[in-house]
Design a protein around this motif. Structure first.
Motif, PDB file in Angstrom:
ATOM      1  N   ALA A  47     -12.359   2.432  94.059  1.00 35.03           N
ATOM      2  CA  ALA A  47     -12.326   3.002  95.407  1.00 35.03           C
ATOM      3  C   ALA A  47     -13.450   4.007  95.551  1.00 35.03           C
ATOM      4  O   ALA A  47     -14.033   4.460  94.556  1.00 35.03           O
ATOM      5  N   LEU A  48     -13.739   4.312  96.793  1.00 28.09           N
ATOM      6  CA  LEU A  48     -14.738   5.333  97.101  1.00 28.09           C
ATOM      7  C   LEU A  48     -14.029   6.457  97.834  1.00 28.09           C
ATOM      8  O   LEU A  48     -13.369   6.222  98.848  1.00 28.09           O
ATOM      9  N   GLN A  49     -14.105   7.659  97.280  1.00 29.52           N
ATOM     10  CA  GLN A  49     -13.511   8.799  97.965  1.00 29.52           C
ATOM     11  C   GLN A  49     -14.590   9.478  98.801  1.00 29.52           C
ATOM     12  O   GLN A  49     -15.656   9.802  98.289  1.00 29.52           O
ATOM     13  N   VAL A  50     -14.311   9.646 100.090  1.00 28.76           N
ATOM     14  CA  VAL A  50     -15.321  10.150 101.012  1.00 28.76           C
ATOM     15  C   VAL A  50     -14.814  11.429 101.663  1.00 28.76           C
ATOM     16  O   VAL A  50     -13.631  11.545 101.984  1.00 28.76           O
ATOM     17  N   GLY A  51     -15.726  12.389 101.831  1.00 24.77           N
ATOM     18  CA  GLY A  51     -15.381  13.639 102.513  1.00 24.77           C
ATOM     19  C   GLY A  51     -16.146  13.782 103.801  1.00 24.77           C
ATOM     20  O   GLY A  51     -17.254  13.265 103.944  1.00 24.77           O
ATOM     21  N   TYR A  52     -15.523  14.472 104.770  1.00 27.19           N
ATOM     22  CA  TYR A  52     -16.168  14.666 106.066  1.00 27.19           C
ATOM     23  C   TYR A  52     -15.879  16.068 106.583  1.00 27.19           C
ATOM     24  O   TYR A  52     -14.778  16.592 106.409  1.00 27.19           O
ATOM     25  N   GLY A  53     -16.842  16.659 107.252  1.00 26.28           N
ATOM     26  CA  GLY A  53     -16.641  17.939 107.922  1.00 26.28           C
ATOM     27  C   GLY A  53     -16.758  19.112 106.967  1.00 26.28           C
ATOM     28  O   GLY A  53     -16.104  19.143 105.937  1.00 26.28           O
ATOM     29  N   ASP A  54     -17.600  20.074 107.295  1.00 29.03           N
ATOM     30  CA  ASP A  54     -17.814  21.192 106.378  1.00 29.03           C
ATOM     31  C   ASP A  54     -16.672  22.204 106.477  1.00 29.03           C
ATOM     32  O   ASP A  54     -16.130  22.457 107.531  1.00 29.03           O
ATOM     33  N   LYS A  55     -16.363  22.751 105.327  1.00 28.30           N
ATOM     34  CA  LYS A  55     -15.274  23.706 105.217  1.00 28.30           C
ATOM     35  C   LYS A  55     -15.869  24.991 104.680  1.00 28.30           C
ATOM     36  O   LYS A  55     -16.738  24.943 103.798  1.00 28.30           O
ATOM     37  N   SER A  56     -15.390  26.130 105.197  1.00 25.59           N
ATOM     38  CA  SER A  56     -15.952  27.376 104.693  1.00 25.59           C
ATOM     39  C   SER A  56     -15.404  27.646 103.291  1.00 25.59           C
ATOM     40  O   SER A  56     -14.268  27.285 102.974  1.00 25.59           O
ATOM     41  N   MET A  57     -16.226  28.264 102.466  1.00 26.22           N
ATOM     42  CA  MET A  57     -15.901  28.499 101.042  1.00 26.22           C
ATOM     43  C   MET A  57     -14.586  29.248 100.895  1.00 26.22           C
ATOM     44  O   MET A  57     -13.846  29.071  99.934  1.00 26.22           O
ATOM     45  N   LYS A  58     -14.293  30.112 101.875  1.00 21.56           N
ATOM     46  CA  LYS A  58     -13.094  30.949 101.848  1.00 21.56           C
ATOM     47  C   LYS A  58     -11.816  30.108 101.842  1.00 21.56           C
ATOM     48  O   LYS A  58     -10.781  30.518 101.354  1.00 21.56           O
ATOM     49  N   ARG A  59     -11.903  28.940 102.452  1.00 18.51           N
ATOM     50  CA  ARG A  59     -10.708  28.123 102.659  1.00 18.51           C
ATOM     51  C   ARG A  59     -10.493  27.080 101.558  1.00 18.51           C
ATOM     52  O   ARG A  59      -9.595  26.271 101.654  1.00 18.51           O
ATOM     53  N   VAL A  60     -11.362  27.108 100.549  1.00 24.29           N
ATOM     54  CA  VAL A  60     -11.263  26.083  99.516  1.00 24.29           C
ATOM     55  C   VAL A  60     -10.521  26.651  98.315  1.00 24.29           C
ATOM     56  O   VAL A  60     -10.822  27.755  97.845  1.00 24.29           O
ATOM     57  N   SER A  61      -9.545  25.896  97.831  1.00 22.33           N
ATOM     58  CA  SER A  61      -8.832  26.343  96.632  1.00 22.33           C
ATOM     59  C   SER A  61      -9.718  26.144  95.400  1.00 22.33           C
ATOM     60  O   SER A  61     -10.653  25.341  95.431  1.00 22.33           O
ATOM     61  N   LYS A  62      -9.377  26.842  94.338  1.00 17.98           N
ATOM     62  CA  LYS A  62     -10.176  26.770  93.105  1.00 17.98           C
ATOM     63  C   LYS A  62     -10.256  25.333  92.595  1.00 17.98           C
ATOM     64  O   LYS A  62     -11.307  24.866  92.168  1.00 17.98           O
ATOM     65  N   ALA A  63      -9.129  24.658  92.666  1.00 21.40           N
ATOM     66  CA  ALA A  63      -9.074  23.297  92.143  1.00 21.40           C
ATOM     67  C   ALA A  63     -10.005  22.379  92.930  1.00 21.40           C
ATOM     68  O   ALA A  63     -10.759  21.585  92.364  1.00 21.40           O
ATOM     69  N   MET A  64      -9.954  22.500  94.261  1.00 21.59           N
ATOM     70  CA  MET A  64     -10.795  21.654  95.106  1.00 21.59           C
ATOM     71  C   MET A  64     -12.262  22.028  94.959  1.00 21.59           C
ATOM     72  O   MET A  64     -13.146  21.176  95.030  1.00 21.59           O
ATOM     73  N   GLU A  65     -12.502  23.327  94.744  1.00 23.08           N
ATOM     74  CA  GLU A  65     -13.877  23.784  94.539  1.00 23.08           C
ATOM     75  C   GLU A  65     -14.500  23.061  93.350  1.00 23.08           C
ATOM     76  O   GLU A  65     -15.633  22.586  93.409  1.00 23.08           O
ATOM     77  N   GLY A  66     -13.712  22.962  92.308  1.00 24.84           N
ATOM     78  CA  GLY A  66     -14.175  22.275  91.101  1.00 24.84           C
ATOM     79  C   GLY A  66     -14.413  20.797  91.362  1.00 24.84           C
ATOM     80  O   GLY A  66     -15.403  20.224  90.907  1.00 24.84           O
ATOM     81  N   HIS A  67     -13.513  20.209  92.145  1.00 25.02           N
ATOM     82  CA  HIS A  67     -13.634  18.788  92.454  1.00 25.02           C
ATOM     83  C   HIS A  67     -14.917  18.497  93.233  1.00 25.02           C
ATOM     84  O   HIS A  67     -15.637  17.539  92.935  1.00 25.02           O
ATOM     85  N   PHE A  68     -15.198  19.348  94.202  1.00 26.67           N
ATOM     86  CA  PHE A  68     -16.409  19.137  94.999  1.00 26.67           C
ATOM     87  C   PHE A  68     -17.659  19.424  94.179  1.00 26.67           C
ATOM     88  O   PHE A  68     -18.677  18.756  94.320  1.00 26.67           O
ATOM     89  N   ALA A  69     -17.573  20.452  93.314  1.00 33.35           N
ATOM     90  CA  ALA A  69     -18.729  20.812  92.489  1.00 33.35           C
ATOM     91  C   ALA A  69     -19.123  19.652  91.580  1.00 33.35           C
ATOM     92  O   ALA A  69     -20.299  19.426  91.302  1.00 33.35           O
ATOM     93  N   LYS A  70     -18.125  18.900  91.148  1.00 32.24           N
ATOM     94  CA  LYS A  70     -18.357  17.775  90.248  1.00 32.24           C
ATOM     95  C   LYS A  70     -19.251  16.709  90.899  1.00 32.24           C
ATOM     96  O   LYS A  70     -20.110  16.116  90.265  1.00 32.24           O
ATOM     97  N   SER A  71     -19.007  16.491  92.195  1.00 24.89           N
ATOM     98  CA  SER A  71     -19.817  15.486  92.882  1.00 24.89           C
ATOM     99  C   SER A  71     -21.075  16.094  93.474  1.00 24.89           C
ATOM    100  O   SER A  71     -21.960  15.379  93.957  1.00 24.89           O
ATOM    101  N   GLY A  72     -21.142  17.412  93.455  1.00 28.28           N
ATOM    102  CA  GLY A  72     -22.335  18.074  93.996  1.00 28.28           C
ATOM    103  C   GLY A  72     -22.366  18.136  95.500  1.00 28.28           C
ATOM    104  O   GLY A  72     -23.412  18.365  96.106  1.00 28.28           O
ATOM    105  N   SER A  73     -21.201  17.944  96.138  1.00 31.94           N
ATOM    106  CA  SER A  73     -21.196  18.025  97.593  1.00 31.94           C
ATOM    107  C   SER A  73     -20.587  19.347  98.041  1.00 31.94           C
ATOM    108  O   SER A  73     -19.859  19.998  97.298  1.00 31.94           O
ATOM    109  N   ALA A  74     -20.902  19.740  99.264  1.00 28.88           N
ATOM    110  CA  ALA A  74     -20.301  20.936  99.833  1.00 28.88           C
ATOM    111  C   ALA A  74     -18.816  20.646 100.087  1.00 28.88           C
ATOM    112  O   ALA A  74     -18.435  19.492 100.242  1.00 28.88           O
TER     113      ALA A  74
END
Lengths: 206, 118
Positions: A47-74
């Motif tokens: 499968a392909l996991q796709v993200g849409y729409g920018d989220k401010s850093m304040k609203r991102v949980s630590k776990a999700m921050e790590g997940h996004f950092a892994k793919s290098g996307s905001a």
């Protein structure tokens, strides 16, 4: 299944080549990024996991921050997965509309319908109401009528259509035609209506 | 809203039409495709309303056809509306001339606006 996430911007009408007016929904699909590539070996399915729409850093949980950092996307506001996607993409790649759809394609749109609150049976299930408006009758015009029989089964069968919360549900509208694509602005025009209010997220899949 | 405007500008490429107002007498040439054949139909009458904006702007033309009132709504930016000719400028005091529907004969006549400010 190939797809893209977008936001419903509103509706307008355009003319086809015969000069007929076609009502269509405008969907914004900018900044679609692959956040994870799932494969048979690691996840048990592709499968392909796709993200849409920018989220401010304040609203991102630590776990999700790590997940996004892994793919290098905001960090993204909306994430969806498209199983067995045929697009050749790596994590962190952007997806534009014209890579996924072409004009004339038939697509499905998934969104959350407008919430209508507690509604009666006429609006919610298209019942016709009971009885006449005249001939001495009153207050039965939008009534549900009988909900069950007497001593057998002496209960109301489960799933009986009754009044209640209406709308606000995830709905898939099938077989919408792609009328037009504006690739440079990442806009998609599909014929007809798409579930949800203006600005709500929609998943378009083929 | 900007996006809707952008799309309308991109897609609604109607023909250029002269300015007209409610009360004006116009002749609208409307293209009809019948299988292979393309023919142009003429609809002559008074403009009784102009409605909407941008690509969804429409106008209604009313005429009397053998004693029966006939109204047709045309989209302004429709590619099938080939030509609009203003035959007479009318002098009216409101934007929507629905009152004409109740009137017939001489009462339904619109006075001509003879002196037009440029």
């Amino acid at each position: 299944m190939n797809g893209i996430i977008g936001r419903k911007l509103g509706m307008t009408s355009i003319y086809d080549d015969k000069g007929n007016q076609v009502a269509c929904t405008i969907i914004d699909t900018t900044s679609n990024v692959v956040t994870q590539v799932k494969s048979e070996d690691t996840d048990g399915y592709t499968a392909l996991q796709v993200g849409y729409g920018d989220k401010s850093m304040k609203r991102v949980s630590k776990a999700m921050e790590g997940h996004f950092a892994k793919s290098g996307s905001a960090p993204k506001r909306k994430i969806a997965e498209f199983r067995d996607c045929t697009l050749d993409k790596k994590a962190g790649d952007t997806i534009s509309v014209d890579e996924v759809f072409a004009e004339g394609d038939v697509v499905n749109a998934i969104g959350i319908t407008k919430g209508k609150g507690f509604q009666g049976v006429v609006k919610r299930w298209n019942f016709r109401g009971v009885g006449d408006a005249t001939h001495g009758q009153h207050n039965r015009l939008r009534a549900p009528g009988s909900v069950g029989a007497a001593s057998t089964p002496s209960k109301v069968i489960k799933g009986m259509k009754m009044a209640g919360r209406t709308g606000g549900k995830r709905i898939k509208t099938k077989n919408l035609k792609v009328v037009r694509i504006f690739a440079e602005k990442n806009l998609l025009l599909v014929k007809g209506a798409v579930p949800g209010h203006k600005g709500s997220f929609v998943i378009i899949e083929k | 809203m900007d996006v809707i405007k952008f799309i309308q500008e991109q897609t609604a490429k109607g023909h250029d039409h002269p300015d007209f107002r409610p009360g004006d007498n116009v002749a609208v040439s409307y293209q009809i495709v019948e299988g292979e054949k393309v023919r142009v139909q003429l609809f002559k009458g008074d403009v009784i309303q102009i409605k909407g904006q941008g690509a969804t702007k429409t106008f209604t033309v009313r005429k009397m056809s053998s004693g029966v009132g006939v109204e047709r709504i045309f989209p302004m930016s429709c590619p099938n509306v080939v030509d609009i000719k203003v035959l007479k400028r009318g002098k009216v005091r409101r934007a929507k001339l629905y009152y004409l529907r109740e009137l017939t004969g001489k009462k339904a006549k619109i006075k001509e606006r003879k002196f037009i400010k440029k």
